[in-house]
Design an enzyme around this catalytic site. Structure first.
Site, PDB file in Angstrom:
ATOM      1  N   GLY A 262     -12.995 -14.251 -15.045  1.00  0.00           N
ATOM      2  CA  GLY A 262     -14.206 -13.458 -15.108  1.00  0.00           C
ATOM      3  C   GLY A 262     -14.552 -13.118 -16.555  1.00  0.00           C
ATOM      4  O   GLY A 262     -13.693 -13.150 -17.444  1.00  0.00           O
ATOM      5  N   CYS A 263     -15.810 -12.790 -16.763  1.00  0.00           N
ATOM      6  CA  CYS A 263     -16.250 -12.524 -18.128  1.00  0.00           C
ATOM      7  C   CYS A 263     -15.596 -11.255 -18.676  1.00  0.00           C
ATOM      8  O   CYS A 263     -15.094 -11.231 -19.808  1.00  0.00           O
ATOM      9  CB  CYS A 263     -17.771 -12.432 -18.183  1.00  0.00           C
ATOM     10  SG  CYS A 263     -18.511 -11.318 -16.962  1.00  0.00           S
ATOM     11  N   PHE A 264     -15.588 -10.177 -17.884  1.00  0.00           N
ATOM     12  CA  PHE A 264     -14.948  -8.935 -18.348  1.00  0.00           C
ATOM     13  C   PHE A 264     -13.442  -9.116 -18.541  1.00  0.00           C
ATOM     14  O   PHE A 264     -12.900  -8.680 -19.558  1.00  0.00           O
ATOM     15  CB  PHE A 264     -15.224  -7.788 -17.377  1.00  0.00           C
ATOM     16  CG  PHE A 264     -16.644  -7.317 -17.354  1.00  0.00           C
ATOM     17  CD1 PHE A 264     -17.261  -6.844 -18.501  1.00  0.00           C
ATOM     18  CD2 PHE A 264     -17.380  -7.315 -16.181  1.00  0.00           C
ATOM     19  CE1 PHE A 264     -18.576  -6.393 -18.485  1.00  0.00           C
ATOM     20  CE2 PHE A 264     -18.697  -6.865 -16.145  1.00  0.00           C
ATOM     21  CZ  PHE A 264     -19.300  -6.405 -17.295  1.00  0.00           C
TER      22      PHE A 264
END
Lengths: 341, 341, 341, 341
Positions: free
Chosen positions: D143-145
C-alpha cells in the site's frame, strides 16, 4: 462606534483585519500604517481593499484602539509609546504572548524591550481568558498554531484525561508565512507539495506549553510539535496525539466527545463537531472546529482542530479580543460560518 | 425582516445563498428544501452551515420570497405553483432568462412549460434592469458567464464603440460545474489543468446575445464564446475582444476607460479598475471588477471582468435582486470586498 | 554519447534540461553553471537533482554542446565567446529568435550585441525548421507562448484558411515566470486566481508574427495576444480565434481537422486530437496537442493547443533541437505521454 | 523484451503502470483490460495514453507477466486462474499483502478466496524483501501509506532505537482515492482543504504492523495511524513519532541519520536526505526520500518520508518488483528524480 487603527496593514494579517473591520457594525477603520507603503492608497497595495478608501500613513492617527500586525520585535518597538499613552492595544505579534522574558529571548533571539509589560499583557485566547481580556488594555493575539493546538487539547488536558506526552502535528496553508519574498513561498515551490519545517523547534511551541501549563497543576506537558506546509492559501488543521492517563484508559470516544462538548458549551466560535473537521469549513470565518476521539487499539486520545489561520488564528481573534475590551458583542464583525466551497 | 426560502439548498448555489443570508440584516432564512437531503439537518449536508440550524424539508414553507437554486426545467416545474400564488421569486436557473421560448427550447432541449411567464420575468442583472427588478415578482438570476461578459461589454457596445464581431474567452473555477459527480469534476482531473469545453456552443451564449441586443439598435452581436475550466474553486475571468467600430478607430485606452467609469459611476458592486483585475480580488464578495483597454497595434478593444461565480455570478446577485424587490438597501448582506489572499 | 553543458541551471528551465538529460540515452550532462549557485552542489539548490551528482561551476567546461537557460541579454553575452569558438549552442532565451535587430531592441530594450549572428541562427521550432536546425550550430529555442500559438495556427494560416485578424488568448502556469522573487509569484497571490497581464504587448508577440509571416505571402498577421496566469505550475493552453478567409467560409470543422491532421502527419510530438486538449495531458512530456474547429454561427476558426511550458515550450524542445543537430533520434530522452493525473 | 498485461488499466494505478511501461527498455505493454472500458481504445479513456495504441479488452491476453490494478477482492478473483496457470503476477491490490487470512477478513470484510496463496506471496517492498521477490511468482505490491511508513521507520525500529509507541501521521494527495465518483474527491470539496479520515482505523494499518513485526523480535508495535487528504494530486508525506528506547535516550540526530544512511546505503530509490524532504521532490519518480531527527527536548525520534503514491507507492514499485522477478535491471523504466517544479 469606535475608531480603529491598524499598524502594518501591508502584510496579510493587517489586510485581513482591514477586511473584517469593513463590515463591523460598531467599529470603523480610520487609520492604517505600512512600512513600505506609506503615501500610497490602500487600494494600490491591495486592490480588493480599494473601497476602504484610506491612505497608508507613517504613524497611526488618533484612534480608540490599535491593532498591530507588525512582526515580533518591530511590534513591541512601535507599541511601547502607545502603551505609555494608555491606548488600548491588540498586538498580533509574538511580543507580549510569553510571560517569561528569558524564554522570549531564547526563542526570538532578542531581549524583550519592556519585560514588565509582560506581566500585565493578557494572552488573547478568548475561550480561556475572556474576563481578563475584557479588563485589559494590552492583549497579545495568540499564534495561529497555538490557537489550534490549545483549543484542541485544553479540555482533555485540564480534565487530566491525558498524560504529558503530547504530539502536535499541524498542517498549514502558505499564507501563514506572510507576504515576504521567500523562495519557499513561490507558487512553483509550494504547489503540489507538502513541506515539514522547523523540526528543531518552532517558535510557537513555548506558547502552547505556557498555556497548557496554566490549566493544570502537574508536570508541564512535553510537546513535540511539527508544522507542515500544504498547498492551500488559508487554514490550519492540527492533529494532536496523547496517551490516556493512568486510570483513564477505559475512556471511550463518546465520553471524550461529551467532555469536549461540555467544555465548549456556549461558545459561538469553537464548535465541537461529531466527525473530523476540515479546514475549508472555516474559510474566512472565525470558527474553530474541534473533534476528539480515542484510538482504542492503543489507548491514545486524538484531538483535531481546524481554523482559518488569518481569522481565528490571527486577525479575527484580535477583533474578538477588541470587542471584549470595548464591551461590544463578542461576535461583532465576525462570521461563524465559512466560505464553502 | 423578511423570511426567505431556498429551493434546493444542497447544490453549491443554494448553499451559497444560505451563507449570505446568514448575515443579512433584514432577511432570515427560514426554510430550505433539497431533493436528496430531505429529513436531514443542513449541517449534515454542509457542516459549515450547521449553525444555521435548519432541517431540509421537501416543500418550501410559508415565506415571503423564494430563491430557487434548482437546475433548469426542474426549477420552472417547482416554481410555477408558487408564481401562481403570487409569491415573489428569484430563480437562479436558466428557466426565465431568455425571452424567446423557442430559443429556450433550442438551447435547453425541452419545451418551456409556461412561455407566457417569460414576458413578465425580468433579467436580474441589476446594473441593467434595476427599476424593472424592483417592480417584478419574477426575477431570473443571470448566468455566471453572461454576468461577466455583459458587464465587460455593455458600455462599449451601447456606445457603439465596437463592431459586432465579439470574442468572449472565459476562465472559470470548477464550482461552476456544481456538486454533481462528474468525472471532469474530480480533483485528480481538474487540478493542474486547463480545459476548454462547449466549443460547439455553450448554453450561456444566447443570454449574452439577448442582453447586448437590447442595448443597441443595430445588427445583433456575432459572438464566439469559449469557456475554459481552470484549477480553482471560485471565480470567473472573462476576456472580451472586439474591433473598434468604423469612425472610432482612434479611441485611446484612456478614453475607453473613461467611458466605462462613467457608465458604472455610482455602482457599488461593479468597479472599473485601472489595471487588469484578478478573480481573487472578488473571492466571496459580490463585486465585479471591470477593465478596458485598446490594443493600438490592431485597433481592438479588450474588456476584462472578474467576479465570483457563486456570488455576483449567482447567489449574491440573486440577493441583490431580492433586496431591490423588497425595497431593502441594495447591498444588504453582501460584501463589496473579497477574501484575499 | 555527447557531453552537454547547461548555462544557468539554477532557474526552472535549466533545471528541467538537467532532469531530461538524466535519462537521455545518447547524451550526458557533464557541466552546469549558475550565477548565484557556483560552488554548491546541484543537490543543494535543487534536492531532486541530487542524484545527478554535479557541482555548479562558474564557467561551462569542455562539452560538445551548450544549452543556455540564461535570461535574454545575459544569454547572448555569455554565448558570444562560445559561438566564436564554434561550439554548438541551443539558446533557450529570446536573444537569437528575432531576425530583426531593431525589433529585438524595440521589444527588449537593449541593443543586440551581435546582430550578424541573427542571420545564421535558426528558430528552433522543430516542426517548422527541422532541416535548418539539423544544419545549424546556433539554434534559438522558441518562447513558450509562441510555440503554442504557432503550432495551433500554422496549418490554417499557411493554407490561407483564415484572415490576418487573429486573437491569441493564452493561459499559463506560474512556472513560466521563473524562479524569481516577485510578489505576483507568491503562492498566496497566485493560488485561486486568474491574472491577465502584459495587455500593452507581451514580448512573445513579435516571434509569433515573424514565424507566421514566414509561412504565407500576404499581409502579415494582425495579432492581439493576451496571456493569463492560472493557478497551476506547468502548462500552457492557447486558444486562437480568426475569421475564415473570404471564399473559405463554408469550411467545416471536419475539414479543418483533416487539414491539421495532414499538416502534422508523421510528427511524434505534435498530435492533432479529436476533442479539445487539456494541459494536464502533456505534463512533463514534450507533446503539443492541437485541436481545431469552426464556430459555424460566426464563421470563425478556433484552434487550441496544449503543452508543458518547460518541456515542449522550453527545455524539451531545446533537447529535441540538440538531437537534430547531432544526428541523434529526434525523440531521444523525451516522453511523448504526460504524467496523468 | 518481456510482454506485460495490465488488469484494470482504467483506474489511476493502472494508467500509471501503462505510462511507466511506455519507456521501459526491456518490457512492452501488450494487453490492457478494464471493467467499464472494454472495446474502447486506451486513448478514449485516457487521452494522454493514446500513443500507446492499445484497445481495452475483457480478458488479458497472452503475456509474460500480469500487473493487477483492480481493487481488493476483485483482484484476487481475477488473478486466481492466472496463478493456477503459473503466470507471474504483481498484484497492486491488498489481496496478498497480509499473511493472516483472518486479519484480511477482519479489515476487508470478506473472506479470503485462497488463504493458502498468502503463504507463498511476497510483500513487494523491494528494500526489505529483494531476494524473495526475485524468487517469487506472486508479489503483493505494498500500500502507498505502508510503503512510506515502513521505509521511514524500519531502520530505527530494527535497530531497537525506538519503543513500540509509534504515531504515524500521513498527508496524501487526492489521487490516492482513485478515480471513483465520490463526493469527497470533487475539486470543490478537496481544493483548499485538509481532511483527516479513517480515524477508526485505516486498512493500511495492519500492513505496517505486520512488516515492522517481522523486523524485530519484541512486542509488536502499537501504532496510531491517521491519514489526511491535502489539496494536491500526487504525493505522500508521512511523519512518524516514537520515543527513543530505554538506554538509547542519548541518541543524537546525527547518530540517527548515520544509522539511516547505513541502512539504505546502496539503494537507488530510497535516499536518506539531510534536510526534511518534500513530496514534490519525488513527483512522477520512483524515489522515496527519508529523513530522521531527534527532538531532544522530549527524547523522541521523528522520521519523515516522501514519495509519489502512484509510483513508489504503487505502480512504480510494482515495476521494480517485476524487474526483479525477471532478472532485469531493478531501475529499468523508472526515474530516480522527480518532476520539479
Amino acid at each position: 462606534m469606535i475608531s480603529v487603527g491598524i499598524i502594518n496593514v501591508t502584510g496579510y494579517m493587517g489586510a485581513e483585519a482591514a477586511r473584517l473591520l469593513r463590515r463591523h457594525p460598531h467599529a470603523r477603520l480610520t487609520s492604517v500604517t505600512g512600512r513600505s507603503g506609506a503615501g500610497k492608497s490602500l487600494g494600490e497595495i491591495y486592490p480588493h481593499l480599494g473601497p476602504v478608501g484610506l491612505q497608508v500613513v507613517e504613524e497611526v492617527g488618533d484612534v480608540d484602539v490599535v491593532i498591530s500586525a507588525l512582526p515580533h520585535a518591530a511590534s513591541a518597538a512601535a507599541l511601547l509609546p502607545l502603551l505609555d499613552r494608555g491606548l488600548p492595544v491588540v498586538d498580533l505579534s509574538a511580543d507580549f504572548r510569553l510571560k517569561s522574558a528569558s524564554e522570549y529571548e531564547a526563542w526570538y533571539g532578542v531581549a524583550h524591550p519592556r519585560p514588565e509589560a509582560l506581566a500585565r499583557s493578557v494572552y488573547g485566547l478568548t475561550e480561556l481568558h475572556r474576563e481578563a481580556i475584557a479588563a485589559s488594555k494590552l492583549v497579545a493575539g495568540p499564534g495561529c498554531f497555538p490557537t489550534s493546538a490549545i483549543l484542541a487539547l485544553a479540555p482533555a488536558w485540564r480534565a487530566g484525561l491525558i498524560t504529558a506526552d503530547i504530539i502536535v502535528d499541524s498542517k498549514t496553508g502558505i499564507s501563514g508565512a506572510g507576504r515576504g519574498l521567500d523562495l519557499a513561498n513561490l507558487y512553483g515551490e509550494a504547489d503540489e507539495n507538502v513541506v515539514p519545517y522547523s523540526l528543531a523547534g518552532h517558535r510557537h511551541l513555548p506558547e502552547i506549553g505556557q498555556e497548557l501549563a496554566g490549566l493544570r497543576e502537574s508536570p508541564p506537558p512535553r510537546i513535540t510539535f511539527v508544522p507542515h506546509r500544504v498547498p492551500m492559501t488559508r487554514g490550519i488543521l492540527t492533529t494532536c496525539y496523547a496517551p490516556l492517563a493512568p486510570g483513564r484508559e477505559s475512556t471511550t470516544a463518546a465520553q471524550a466527545l461529551e467532555l469536549y462538548r461540555e467544555a465548549y458549551a456556549g461558545e459561538q466560535f469553537v464548535r465541537v463537531v461529531s466527525s473530523p473537521p476540515e479546514t475549508k469549513q472555516t474559510l474566512g470565518s472565525n470558527a474553530c472546529l474541534v473533534y476528539v476521539t480515542v484510538d482504542e487499539r492503543t489507548g491514545r486520545l486524538i484531538a483535531i482542530s481546524a481554523l482559518d489561520n488569518l481569522v481565528k488564528g490571527g486577525a479575527g481573534q484580535g477583533i474578538q479580543d477588541m470587542n471584549l475590551m470595548f464591551g461590544l458583542p463578542e461576535a461583532a464583525g465576525l462570521d461563524d460560518i465559512g466560505l464553502y466551497p
